[in-house]
Scaffold this active site. Structure first.
Site, mmCIF file in Angstrom:
data_model
loop_
_atom_site.group_PDB
_atom_site.id
_atom_site.type_symbol
_atom_site.label_atom_id
_atom_site.label_comp_id
_atom_site.label_asym_id
_atom_site.label_seq_id
_atom_site.Cartn_x
_atom_site.Cartn_y
_atom_site.Cartn_z
ATOM 1 N N GLU A 17 14.638 -43.512 -3.659
ATOM 2 C CA GLU A 17 13.481 -42.897 -2.734
ATOM 3 C C GLU A 17 14.083 -43.375 -1.236
ATOM 4 O O GLU A 17 13.582 -43.244 -0.155
ATOM 5 C CB GLU A 17 12.380 -43.466 -2.904
ATOM 6 C CG GLU A 17 12.282 -45.352 -2.871
ATOM 7 C CD GLU A 17 10.881 -45.623 -3.603
ATOM 8 O OE1 GLU A 17 9.765 -45.109 -3.102
ATOM 9 O OE2 GLU A 17 10.977 -46.756 -4.403
ATOM 10 N N ARG A 22 6.182 -49.185 -12.621
ATOM 11 C CA ARG A 22 6.700 -49.610 -11.348
ATOM 12 C C ARG A 22 6.375 -50.894 -11.105
ATOM 13 O O ARG A 22 5.196 -51.182 -10.751
ATOM 14 C CB ARG A 22 6.345 -48.702 -10.222
ATOM 15 C CG ARG A 22 7.315 -48.805 -8.982
ATOM 16 C CD ARG A 22 7.130 -47.704 -8.038
ATOM 17 N NE ARG A 22 5.686 -47.842 -7.339
ATOM 18 C CZ ARG A 22 5.302 -47.093 -6.380
ATOM 19 N NH1 ARG A 22 5.815 -46.058 -6.028
ATOM 20 N NH2 ARG A 22 4.030 -47.253 -5.941
ATOM 21 N N CYS A 27 8.686 -38.190 -9.452
ATOM 22 C CA CYS A 27 7.253 -38.709 -9.646
ATOM 23 C C CYS A 27 6.585 -38.434 -8.333
ATOM 24 O O CYS A 27 5.512 -39.221 -8.082
ATOM 25 C CB CYS A 27 7.079 -39.826 -9.930
ATOM 26 S SG CYS A 27 8.015 -41.258 -8.983
ATOM 27 N N ARG A 81 -3.097 -1.348 -6.412
ATOM 28 C CA ARG A 81 -2.310 -2.810 -6.299
ATOM 29 C C ARG A 81 -2.874 -3.277 -7.634
ATOM 30 O O ARG A 81 -3.629 -3.379 -8.349
ATOM 31 C CB ARG A 81 -2.494 -3.416 -4.927
ATOM 32 C CG ARG A 81 -3.915 -3.945 -4.978
ATOM 33 C CD ARG A 81 -4.240 -4.263 -3.542
ATOM 34 N NE ARG A 81 -5.673 -4.521 -3.230
ATOM 35 C CZ ARG A 81 -6.252 -4.756 -2.093
ATOM 36 N NH1 ARG A 81 -5.496 -4.484 -0.881
ATOM 37 N NH2 ARG A 81 -7.383 -5.029 -1.945
ATOM 38 N N GLY A 89 11.258 -40.699 -6.125
ATOM 39 C CA GLY A 89 10.195 -40.598 -5.329
ATOM 40 C C GLY A 89 9.829 -40.081 -3.942
ATOM 41 O O GLY A 89 10.465 -40.413 -2.998
ATOM 42 N N MET A 133 -5.979 -7.595 8.078
ATOM 43 C CA MET A 133 -5.393 -6.755 9.151
ATOM 44 C C MET A 133 -6.195 -5.580 9.554
ATOM 45 O O MET A 133 -7.418 -5.438 8.879
ATOM 46 C CB MET A 133 -3.796 -6.417 8.898
ATOM 47 C CG MET A 133 -3.129 -7.662 9.113
ATOM 48 S SD MET A 133 -1.212 -7.310 8.370
ATOM 49 C CE MET A 133 -1.401 -6.977 6.786
ATOM 50 N N GLY A 164 -8.559 -7.217 3.904
ATOM 51 C CA GLY A 164 -9.414 -7.538 5.015
ATOM 52 C C GLY A 164 -8.514 -8.473 6.171
ATOM 53 O O GLY A 164 -9.203 -8.643 7.269
ATOM 54 N N ASN A 201 7.882 -38.769 -2.079
ATOM 55 C CA ASN A 201 7.018 -39.222 -0.675
ATOM 56 C C ASN A 201 8.075 -39.959 0.353
ATOM 57 O O ASN A 201 8.173 -39.713 1.311
ATOM 58 C CB ASN A 201 5.776 -39.980 -1.250
ATOM 59 C CG ASN A 201 4.952 -38.898 -2.071
ATOM 60 O OD1 ASN A 201 5.201 -37.746 -2.356
ATOM 61 N ND2 ASN A 201 4.118 -39.608 -2.829
ATOM 62 N N ASP A 202 8.523 -40.984 -0.395
ATOM 63 C CA ASP A 202 9.302 -41.941 0.515
ATOM 64 C C ASP A 202 10.495 -41.530 0.794
ATOM 65 O O ASP A 202 11.339 -41.643 1.874
ATOM 66 C CB ASP A 202 9.440 -43.326 -0.196
ATOM 67 C CG ASP A 202 8.177 -44.348 0.076
ATOM 68 O OD1 ASP A 202 7.253 -43.759 1.050
ATOM 69 O OD2 ASP A 202 7.948 -45.265 -0.742
ATOM 70 N N ARG A 241 -3.612 2.633 8.563
ATOM 71 C CA ARG A 241 -3.903 1.318 7.996
ATOM 72 C C ARG A 241 -2.789 0.290 7.866
ATOM 73 O O ARG A 241 -1.571 0.897 7.935
ATOM 74 C CB ARG A 241 -4.370 1.558 6.417
ATOM 75 C CG ARG A 241 -5.836 2.483 6.299
ATOM 76 C CD ARG A 241 -5.899 3.078 4.714
ATOM 77 N NE ARG A 241 -7.018 3.758 4.641
ATOM 78 C CZ ARG A 241 -8.312 3.302 4.356
ATOM 79 N NH1 ARG A 241 -8.504 2.097 4.169
ATOM 80 N NH2 ARG A 241 -9.110 4.236 4.097
ATOM 81 N N HIS A 283 -16.004 -8.329 0.882
ATOM 82 C CA HIS A 283 -14.916 -9.341 1.576
ATOM 83 C C HIS A 283 -15.081 -10.494 0.868
ATOM 84 O O HIS A 283 -14.131 -11.243 0.658
ATOM 85 C CB HIS A 283 -15.080 -9.413 3.047
ATOM 86 C CG HIS A 283 -14.265 -10.275 3.732
ATOM 87 N ND1 HIS A 283 -14.751 -11.311 3.992
ATOM 88 C CD2 HIS A 283 -13.102 -9.975 4.125
ATOM 89 C CE1 HIS A 283 -13.467 -12.195 4.568
ATOM 90 N NE2 HIS A 283 -12.809 -11.288 4.803
ATOM 91 N N LYS A 297 0.788 -1.061 -0.063
ATOM 92 C CA LYS A 297 -0.013 -0.149 -0.002
ATOM 93 C C LYS A 297 0.931 1.291 0.161
ATOM 94 O O LYS A 297 0.597 2.365 -0.872
ATOM 95 C CB LYS A 297 -0.896 0.025 1.336
ATOM 96 C CG LYS A 297 -2.038 1.113 1.314
ATOM 97 C CD LYS A 297 -2.983 0.841 2.538
ATOM 98 C CE LYS A 297 -3.581 -0.296 2.341
ATOM 99 N NZ LYS A 297 -4.742 -0.546 3.400
ATOM 100 N N SER A 344 14.097 -42.131 -11.307
ATOM 101 C CA SER A 344 12.777 -41.197 -10.805
ATOM 102 C C SER A 344 13.071 -41.249 -9.244
ATOM 103 O O SER A 344 13.011 -42.046 -8.540
ATOM 104 C CB SER A 344 11.505 -42.026 -11.415
ATOM 105 O OG SER A 344 10.395 -41.333 -10.943
ATOM 106 N N TYR A 358 12.295 -34.168 -16.049
ATOM 107 C CA TYR A 358 10.987 -33.889 -16.130
ATOM 108 C C TYR A 358 10.393 -33.917 -14.823
ATOM 109 O O TYR A 358 11.078 -34.525 -13.761
ATOM 110 C CB TYR A 358 10.324 -34.905 -17.059
ATOM 111 C CG TYR A 358 10.455 -36.413 -16.617
ATOM 112 C CD1 TYR A 358 9.567 -36.900 -15.696
ATOM 113 C CD2 TYR A 358 11.510 -37.206 -16.772
ATOM 114 C CE1 TYR A 358 9.679 -38.222 -15.132
ATOM 115 C CE2 TYR A 358 11.658 -38.492 -16.213
ATOM 116 C CZ TYR A 358 10.653 -38.916 -15.349
ATOM 117 O OH TYR A 358 10.902 -40.032 -14.805
#
Length: 923
Positions: A786, A651, A872, A365, A807, A118, A116, A809-810, A107, A481, A37, A805, A892
């Site tokens: 992984e 896999r 992946c 803005r 992994g 703060m 909205g 997650n693991d 403000r 809002h 602002k 690849s 990739y």
């Protein structure tokens, strides 16, 4: 005096000269110092737009103040006092003056827009003396008392924490007593009485222990000292940076907690000085659909909070110039729309006030917009010559594309339209009606989709808006809002449905002109694109990649896939069935980066794999494997055909075998029932033996047990079966003239010897199938990295891999020692709150995990310069992570089908950023 500059001025001096102090070389730099602002107020002042003078206290001051336990840094208060005195000198007025008082607004202003979230205080500087000076100057007693009562109400709520409903109830009671409908119908005498009543409410509800600064003779008294008012308001605005709704908003929008907010102290201008005054909020283009038209709302004889709070129904900005008393200011405003678009080269959001015919710009803005609007604005501005294709691609927030990639109302469905309102945020939602944010959260926790129905939302409703599928309000305009927040979140929203008469206490809503009464739990559908509210559940349909979305993705691919502009990052999809494979292809995936074969063993086939696992003779095992071979081959035929000509990485079986067996707890209960009812001994013995064998296979920690490549080594016949199914499907399709491109992924390797052994077995199986069909089959073999050891030993493992690849997650689980299935609900939320973790590492790539990935990339490419490396895991579809993967040199990313367009866009943005192009869109 502190060496660091804490305060920056903006606007003109008494002689009309601009005295704006610049906080950075660009607006983007300045917003990290004086907030968005403050930076944009200074920018507008610099280019000659009418901005009320003021000063900004920096975001860094907020951080220092908060870090010190809400104690002002040394020298800051002196600097603020100097700025305040300078402002009084520039205006020729003083705060609290008995004859001609200066009034200011206080403000917030964070580096990123947080509408909205703060706090704001308006009309600061009024007291029992200065109100008469204001009345004398304006010759308008009603305006004076109205300004004073607004100030008391806002100051009491924002600064002292008094419930705003106490004041609203007092206003409502007075209107009922007077027999009037609107606030504007109250007289000056009425408002003067309200001032006295408001001060009494203040006295009874302020905690004297928490706020000793306003205590007189043991009683809370509304402060009359304007300098105390200002100091308390500044502190309250700084404090609002850490309020619950602001913290939640930052979490939703990935805004760091350590940026702080600026405080902007600005001379008040008034839109409530009669019929020659007005206030409004507007966009230079339509933020809902991107149409090149002026879009917004205004109110005559009102203050800005009235527009965004939705307490009065607004008028469209297009009608502003039709009002004779406002025509000149309206024409100037429309000219400023053009000036701002030319200057910022983007769609802008503005707030303005017209005071007795004089236009003032209070804020601008980069405008928040829906995905639909973001696409159209970006494309239109490129075609208008304002921006390049690279800039157009940068302007679209990838996360917003979710709004366009998920279902809409079925256009062929029979609808019972209950009512219509304003199409505030596009998209469709179906759910049960709830009337409070707390109830929305409860419904969401119970997996009950809901629609949050409110008279109008306020910042405290954010948690309910996040939990709900969509938002419906009976009041408010397109810049209320509810509308602004919903558009930012990508949630469908219908506002201003006047036919909806809501009784939140009774948890019901009556629809005028009908006999319908909606109760909590009733199902409705809302269409934020058209503004319709529909009784009951309406079928949803999936949109297609057409129009502007298709255009921007084509531009993104043009940038992403052009080697002359830098490294190329591919985008693949995780898909386990032909339907998801086709969806991935429709969404532009260049292949399948992960096909999880264990998902093919569920449903009716679960019994087959169970018979293999529990078989006590070779004959039973062989029959089970034969059935699995036929089933898997059929799956792969369909998958490879759907992705003809594109890579499909399959896999091999990954989870521990006990996951395919019955739950031992359920079996134990079943056994107890058999014993209780006196079943045959042979039946009981058989069931007992089954439970014993299942128990023998259950692992205390499956993540560390018999799974992944270990499973293939212990049960080589499973690997042989899957390899034959993959190779046979490929061979049959090749014989039909198609071009299948399967690749085989070995999961969870930790040593080079594991992969070497399995690679030899896999290639032998492929060759046997090739010989059987009399053709050549080239099926690459790679592995999923992984485990930390695999990453560290990648230079050895890479000798036997055609591809890696990651992994994630693991890899994240094993790096942290977290169990993903447990920690996300158990302690990750607390870790995020306590800042032990900056982000959820299962959603956004962790720096430590990334260090392992970079080691593996280097090691793999050292061992095999031709190795292809991709991702992946879940983070493969996360925009922040994709930027990191691009910088790492990953070939990739692979993600869920619905995130493929997001990944395509983000990969292009990552390339642009790597070449020095900054992402300019707001959060």
């Amino acid at each position: 005096m502190s060496e660091t500059k804490h305060v920056y001025r903006f606007g003109k001096d008494a002689s009309g000269n601009d005295v704006t102090e610049v906080a950075g070389n660009t607006v983007d730099e300045a917003k990290y110092v004086v907030g968005g602002k403050g930076a944009n107020l200074a920018e507008m002042a610099k280019i000659g737009l009418p901005v009320p003078p003021g000063f900004s206290i920096t975001c860094q001051t907020c951080v220092a103040y908060s870090s010190a336990g809400n104690v002002w840094p040394e020298g800051v208060l002196d600097e603020i006092d100097e700025a305040r005195k300078d402002l009084e000198e520039r205006m020729g007025k003083k705060l609290g003056d008995a004859e001609d008082p200066l009034l200011v607004s206080v403000r917030s202003g964070a580096p990123f827009s947080m509408p909205g979230m703060m706090d704001t205080v308006l009309n600061l500087g009024l007291n029992d003396v200065s109100v008469h000076g204001l009345i004398a100057q304006t010759e308008n007693p009603r305006f004076g008392w109205d300004s004073y009562r607004r100030f008391i109400q806002m100051f009491s709520n924002v600064v002292m924490g008094v419930d705003s409903d106490l004041f609203e109830n007092a206003i409502t009671s007075l209107k009922l007593k007077k027999g009037v409908k609107n606030d504007t119908d109250l007289t000056a005498e009425d408002l003067e009485k309200l001032v006295a009543e408001f001060k009494d409410i203040f006295a009874k509800n302020v905690d004297v222990k928490e706020h000793p600064e306003v205590v007189v003779d043991g009683r809370a008294v509304f402060p009359s000292d304007p300098y105390l008012q200002l100091r308390l308001a500044e502190q309250a605005v700084f404090g609002s940076w850490m309020n619950e709704r602001a913290i939640l908003y930052r979490k939703q929008n990935k805004i760091p907690d350590d940026l702080g907010t600026a405080v902007n102290v600005q001379v008040m201008v008034f839109g409530n000085k009669g019929d020659t005054s007005a206030t409004g909020v507007a966009f230079t283009r339509n933020p809902a659909d991107g149409t090149n038209e002026r879009y917004g709302d205004f109110l005559v004889n009102a203050q800005g909070e009235d527009v965004v709070a939705g307490i009065r129904n607004t008028e469209p900005i297009a009608d502003l110039r039709k009002i004779p008393a406002l025509e000149e200011a309206g024409n100037e405003l429309y000219h400023i729309f053009e000036v701002l678009e030319d200057h910022y080269r983007d769609m802008m959001d503005i707030e303005f006030t017209i005071e007795q015919g004089k236009l003032w710009m209070l804020q601008t803005r980069v405008g928040k917009r829906t995905a639909l609007s973001a696409l159209k604005v970006a494309i239109d501005m490129e075609r208008e010559g304002r921006i390049s294709k690279e800039e157009a691609v940068q302007r679209v927030n990838p996360e917003q594309l979710d709004q366009l990639l998920h279902p809409q109302l079925d256009p062929n469905a029979d609808l019972e339209v209950l009512a219509t309102g304003l199409n505030a945020s596009p998209g469709a939602a179906v759910g049960e009606v709830v009337f409070s944010s707390d109830d929305a959260v409860k419904f969401a926790e119970d997996n009950r989709p809901c629609i949050l129905v409110r008279w109008e939302t306020n910042p405290d409703d954010l948690k309910g808006m996040v939990a709900a599928e969509g938002i419906l309000t009976s009041h408010g305009g397109k810049t209320s809002h509810a509308a602004v927040i919903a558009r930012g979140m990508g949630a469908p929203c219908v506002c201003g449905v006047e036919a909806l008469k809501i009784d939140a206490t009774k948890k019901e809503a009556r629809v005028s002109g009908t006999d319908v009464v909606l109760h909590e739990g009733d199902v409705i559908s809302i269409d934020g694109t058209t503004g319709r509210v529909i009784l009951g559940s309406v079928a949803l349909v999936r949109p297609e990649l057409t129009g502007d979305l298709e255009t921007i993705l084509e531009w993104a691919d043009e940038i992403r896939l052009d080697p002359s502009r830098g490294a190329v990052m591919g985008v693949r999809a995780n898909a386990d069935n032909p339907a998801d494979a086709q969806l991935s292809r429709d969404f532009g995936a260049e292949g399948i980066g992960l096909c999880r074969t264990e998902h093919m063993f569920l449903g009716e086939r679960k019994q087959i794999i169970q018979s293999f696992i529990l078989a006590e003779s070779d004959g039973i095992k062989e029959r089970a494997l034969g059935k699995l071979l036929d089933a898997q081959k059929g799956d792969f035929l369909s998958m490879f055909e759907a992705m003809d000509g594109k890579t499909v990485i399959v896999r091999l079986l990954d989870p521990p075998l006990h996951e395919f067996l019955d739950n031992p707890r359920d079996l134990a209960v079943e056994l107890a029932h058999l014993e209780d009812k006196g079943a045959a001994k042979s039946e009981i013995a058989e069931k007992r033996d089954l439970l014993r064998r299942i128990d023998s296979m259950t692992e205390a920690n499956p993540m560390l047990g018999l799974r992944g490549c270990r499973l293939g080594i212990v049960y080589p016949e499973l690997t042989d079966m899957q390899v034959r199914a993959i190779a046979s499907a490929a061979a049959e399709l090749k014989s039909r003239g198609l071009d299948p491109k399967p690749e085989i992924m070995v999961p969870l390797v930790s040593t080079a010897n594991e992969l070497a052994m399995l690679r030899e077995q896999i290639l032998k199986g492929v060759q046997e199938v090739a010989d059987k069909y009399g053709m050549e089959l080239n099926i690459p073999v790679g592995t999923m990295i992984e485990l930390p050891r695999a990453a560290l030993e990648a230079d050895e493992i890479g000798q036997y891999a055609d591809f890696f690849s990651f992994g994630t997650n693991d890899l994240t689980q094993t790096t942290f020692g977290f169990s993903r299935d447990d920690v996300e609900s158990a302690f990750i939320p607390m870790y995020l709150r306590k800042k032990i973790l900056a982000t959820n590492p299962f959603e956004t790539l962790d720096d430590g995990v990334n260090k392992l990935i970079k080691i593996a990339l280097q090691g793999g490419r050292t061992a095999n310069p031709k190795i292809v490396c991709g991702v992946c895991g879940e983070t493969g579809g996360d925009p922040d992570s994709i930027h990191t993967y691009y910088d790492d040199g990953v070939d990739y990313v692979s993600c869920s089908p619905y995130r493929v367009p997001i990944a395509r866009l983000t990969a292009a943005q990552a390339k642009i950023a790597a070449n020095g192009g900054a992402i300019s869109r707001d959060k």
